[in-house]
Design a protein around this motif. Sequence first.
Motif, PDB file in Angstrom:
ATOM      1  N   ALA A  26       0.797  -1.233   0.099  1.00 53.02           N
ATOM      2  CA  ALA A  26       0.037  -0.006   0.022  1.00 53.02           C
ATOM      3  C   ALA A  26       0.858   1.282   0.068  1.00 53.02           C
ATOM      4  N   GLY A  27       0.599   2.114  -0.741  1.00 53.99           N
ATOM      5  CA  GLY A  27       1.017   3.483  -0.784  1.00 53.99           C
ATOM      6  C   GLY A  27       2.568   3.472  -1.287  1.00 53.99           C
ATOM      7  N   GLU A  28       2.719   2.494  -2.374  1.00 52.35           N
ATOM      8  CA  GLU A  28       3.865   2.640  -3.237  1.00 52.35           C
ATOM      9  C   GLU A  28       3.582   2.294  -4.930  1.00 52.35           C
ATOM     10  N   ILE A  29       4.443   2.695  -5.686  1.00 49.92           N
ATOM     11  CA  ILE A  29       4.437   2.418  -7.087  1.00 49.92           C
ATOM     12  C   ILE A  29       5.401   1.321  -7.410  1.00 49.92           C
ATOM     13  N   HIS A  30       4.730   0.107  -7.780  1.00 44.64           N
ATOM     14  CA  HIS A  30       5.683  -1.161  -7.893  1.00 44.64           C
ATOM     15  C   HIS A  30       5.841  -1.338  -9.595  1.00 44.64           C
ATOM     16  N   ALA A  31       6.970  -1.213 -10.224  1.00 44.41           N
ATOM     17  CA  ALA A  31       7.110  -1.638 -11.549  1.00 44.41           C
ATOM     18  C   ALA A  31       7.374  -2.910 -11.758  1.00 44.41           C
ATOM     19  N   LEU A  32       6.629  -3.410 -12.732  1.00 44.76           N
ATOM     20  CA  LEU A  32       6.667  -4.694 -13.340  1.00 44.76           C
ATOM     21  C   LEU A  32       7.292  -4.693 -14.671  1.00 44.76           C
ATOM     22  N   VAL A  33       8.621  -5.225 -15.040  1.00 46.66           N
ATOM     23  CA  VAL A  33       9.160  -5.214 -16.281  1.00 46.66           C
ATOM     24  C   VAL A  33       9.533  -6.710 -16.708  1.00 46.66           C
ATOM     25  N   GLY A  34       9.789  -6.595 -18.077  1.00 48.10           N
ATOM     26  CA  GLY A  34      10.306  -7.881 -18.580  1.00 48.10           C
ATOM     27  C   GLY A  34       9.774  -7.682 -20.089  1.00 48.10           C
ATOM     28  N   GLU A  35      10.592  -8.739 -20.785  1.00 46.06           N
ATOM     29  CA  GLU A  35      10.161  -8.659 -22.354  1.00 46.06           C
ATOM     30  C   GLU A  35       8.917  -9.412 -22.897  1.00 46.06           C
ATOM     31  N   ASN A  36       8.409  -9.139 -23.727  1.00 43.45           N
ATOM     32  CA  ASN A  36       7.117  -9.705 -24.307  1.00 43.45           C
ATOM     33  C   ASN A  36       7.230 -11.324 -23.978  1.00 43.45           C
ATOM     34  N   GLY A  37       6.243 -11.829 -23.558  1.00 47.26           N
ATOM     35  CA  GLY A  37       6.349 -13.208 -23.320  1.00 47.26           C
ATOM     36  C   GLY A  37       7.036 -13.397 -21.871  1.00 47.26           C
ATOM     37  N   ALA A  38       7.073 -12.436 -21.033  1.00 47.27           N
ATOM     38  CA  ALA A  38       7.943 -12.598 -19.510  1.00 47.27           C
ATOM     39  C   ALA A  38       6.756 -13.096 -18.777  1.00 47.27           C
ATOM     40  N   GLY A  39       5.536 -12.892 -19.017  1.00 45.33           N
ATOM     41  CA  GLY A  39       4.460 -13.341 -17.969  1.00 45.33           C
ATOM     42  C   GLY A  39       3.870 -12.270 -17.405  1.00 45.33           C
ATOM     43  N   LYS A  40       4.070 -11.141 -17.887  1.00 44.20           N
ATOM     44  CA  LYS A  40       3.308  -9.797 -17.136  1.00 44.20           C
ATOM     45  C   LYS A  40       1.876  -9.815 -17.387  1.00 44.20           C
ATOM     46  N   SER A  41       1.739  -9.773 -18.324  1.00 44.73           N
ATOM     47  CA  SER A  41       0.126  -9.795 -18.514  1.00 44.73           C
ATOM     48  C   SER A  41      -0.602 -11.171 -18.026  1.00 44.73           C
ATOM     49  N   THR A  42       0.004 -12.361 -18.184  1.00 38.31           N
ATOM     50  CA  THR A  42      -0.643 -13.473 -17.379  1.00 38.31           C
ATOM     51  C   THR A  42      -0.894 -13.269 -16.000  1.00 38.31           C
ATOM     52  N   THR A  43       0.254 -12.418 -15.406  1.00 31.87           N
ATOM     53  CA  THR A  43      -0.044 -12.166 -13.871  1.00 31.87           C
ATOM     54  C   THR A  43      -0.989 -11.220 -13.586  1.00 31.87           C
ATOM     55  N   THR A 226      20.556   0.081 -11.728  1.00 30.04           N
ATOM     56  CA  THR A 226      20.753   0.883 -12.729  1.00 30.04           C
ATOM     57  C   THR A 226      19.939   0.677 -13.936  1.00 30.04           C
ATOM     58  N   ARG A 227      20.003   1.262 -14.943  1.00 34.50           N
ATOM     59  CA  ARG A 227      19.419   0.862 -15.981  1.00 34.50           C
ATOM     60  C   ARG A 227      19.904  -0.130 -16.893  1.00 34.50           C
ATOM     61  N   ASP A 228      21.279  -0.091 -16.967  1.00 33.67           N
ATOM     62  CA  ASP A 228      22.110  -1.177 -17.620  1.00 33.67           C
ATOM     63  C   ASP A 228      21.712  -2.502 -17.071  1.00 33.67           C
ATOM     64  N   ARG A 229      21.693  -2.315 -15.593  1.00 32.82           N
ATOM     65  CA  ARG A 229      21.644  -3.726 -14.890  1.00 32.82           C
ATOM     66  C   ARG A 229      20.167  -4.377 -15.060  1.00 32.82           C
ATOM     67  N   LEU A 230      19.099  -3.241 -14.890  1.00 32.55           N
ATOM     68  CA  LEU A 230      17.696  -3.393 -15.356  1.00 32.55           C
ATOM     69  C   LEU A 230      17.266  -4.457 -16.536  1.00 32.55           C
ATOM     70  N   ILE A 231      18.016  -3.754 -17.603  1.00 36.29           N
ATOM     71  CA  ILE A 231      18.013  -4.437 -19.136  1.00 36.29           C
ATOM     72  C   ILE A 231      18.684  -5.692 -19.358  1.00 36.29           C
ATOM     73  N   SER A 232      19.947  -5.869 -18.297  1.00 37.71           N
ATOM     74  CA  SER A 232      20.430  -7.085 -18.408  1.00 37.71           C
ATOM     75  C   SER A 232      19.747  -8.286 -17.773  1.00 37.71           C
ATOM     76  N   MET A 233      19.167  -7.887 -16.639  1.00 39.75           N
ATOM     77  CA  MET A 233      18.163  -8.818 -16.112  1.00 39.75           C
ATOM     78  C   MET A 233      17.056  -9.312 -16.820  1.00 39.75           C
ATOM     79  N   MET A 234      16.389  -8.296 -17.648  1.00 37.53           N
ATOM     80  CA  MET A 234      15.243  -8.598 -18.537  1.00 37.53           C
ATOM     81  C   MET A 234      15.455  -9.454 -19.820  1.00 37.53           C
ATOM     82  N   VAL A 235      16.826  -9.186 -20.494  1.00 34.99           N
ATOM     83  CA  VAL A 235      17.050  -9.960 -21.498  1.00 34.99           C
ATOM     84  C   VAL A 235      17.911 -11.076 -21.383  1.00 34.99           C
ATOM     85  N   GLY A 236      18.852 -11.051 -20.146  1.00 33.82           N
ATOM     86  CA  GLY A 236      19.593 -12.074 -19.733  1.00 33.82           C
ATOM     87  C   GLY A 236      20.992 -12.191 -20.531  1.00 33.82           C
ATOM     88  N   ARG A 237      21.295 -10.772 -21.030  1.00 33.51           N
ATOM     89  CA  ARG A 237      22.379 -10.702 -21.693  1.00 33.51           C
ATOM     90  C   ARG A 237      22.695  -8.968 -21.401  1.00 33.51           C
TER      91      ARG A 237
END
Length: 506
Positions: A26-43, A226-237
């Motif tokens: 409660a009282g937070e903005i929580h971002a959910l990120v990932g590539e298409n097909g990562a499972g965001k929409s299903t969740t 960081t932005r670069d670290r976030l991208i790395s976690m999303m795409v696995g490289r």
Amino acid sequence: MLNLSGISKSFIGVQALSGINLDVRAGEIHALVGENGAGKSTTIKIVAGVYKPDAGQMEFEGKPVQWARPADAKNAGIHVIYQEFVLFPHLTVAENIYLGHERRNRFGFVDHARTRQDASDLLRRLGVDIDPQILVSELTVADQQMVEISKALVHKVKLLILDEPTAVISGREADLLFARLAALKAEGVAILYVSHRLEEIFQIADRVTVFKDGAHVATKDIGDVTRDRLISMMVGRDLKDIFPPKKPKGEPGKVVLKAENVSVEGRVRNAGIEVRAGEITALAGLVGAGRTELAMGIFGGLPMSSGNVWIDGEKVDTITPATAISKGVGFVTEDRKGQGLAMFLDVAANISAANLSAVTRNGLIDRRLENEIARKEIDNYRVVCRGPATSVATMSGGNQQKVIVARWARTSRKVLILDEPTRGVDVGAKTEIYRIMRGLAGEGIAILMISSELPEVVGMSDRVIVMREGAISGELTGANISEEAIMSLATQHPTGKVPIDKVFAQ
């Protein structure tokens, strides 16, 4: 407020989620990120009661829950604003906002005056000026987004989920949205924010969760990543360089598309542009600046009240889409599902759609030839699908976009107009689309790109033409292309092209 533990979900043998975890406070903005097909929409759909999980537990307000239907989730205080709007175009703004919750008088009849007034009050809270009596079909896409958000505010919202809310807005509208989200956060509302625009994540989110291939990768405080670290976690490289190298500076290419004094009634005023072979030229500006309308006028999709167009040096007396296509000009629309793809057809049919004569034999479509062409383009553009017979409706946004680009690149050997080419696609797919664009430019095709993402404009463009309020306000090239310079031109008074030295003198 929300806690998901070990949630799994599969569809006909395809594992969409594999024991994912997610908690939103409660009282937070929580971002959910990932590539298409990562499972965001299903969740999202599990939380909203659209799907039931195969395994795992969901808790809401500290109690285990499993919704029998979406209405149960909504009644509990969960409201989802999907990327695809759920609006009735032939009803008014007020009727859409209060649909199912109409204001009634003491006799039980709908109180239209009160409904309009309450709708006006809600819209005013969002900081937008929309007539509640106007039909939704007459609104811009950005205003339709605000109507969707207003619908959420009708209810007592405890958890607000937004799926790509800024895919169709930017600038002032996005700032207003962020301000409203901040106010809701201050009121204790939990907000789950799904977006591919990473700059927004760092601007408004408190925490971020990364999904990849239906699994939970990590949850981090936004200040710890960081932005670069976030991208790395999303795409696995590691993605050290998202944008491919630009064209080496040299002799400018031949002008293959030229427009002078183009006006589109009420939208574009006396605009002129040149697009050169082998270059990527960007049309930049705030939402409502007239970028799409200028491109559509040049392509023949909107009637020009004045102006002249030349294609490959030849003046076109009456420009229509058919004429433009016949002369080698293609247009990839920003609305890929509504205007770009035939969603009920397969990949092969969509790729051949712009040039059916190439696959027609004796008045009938040669499906064998059509599939052969599709297989070649699937390999060429690295489209992830089962083959030419795959329904485009089942594909991710990034792969759908590749199909549209493949279609137009086959027939548009002079100019390719790309309107928001990476809207709603993940960072990995963006990188692929950038590679494709630079490759097409390398083949000598002139690319006119319309984009609301400034990093994309700066990273991809050889030249940038900036618009403001329907007019050209300036042009940038080479080292002068920067986010600051673009915004300077996008927000100043449009008095014609401004010399570069004056841009940096402001």
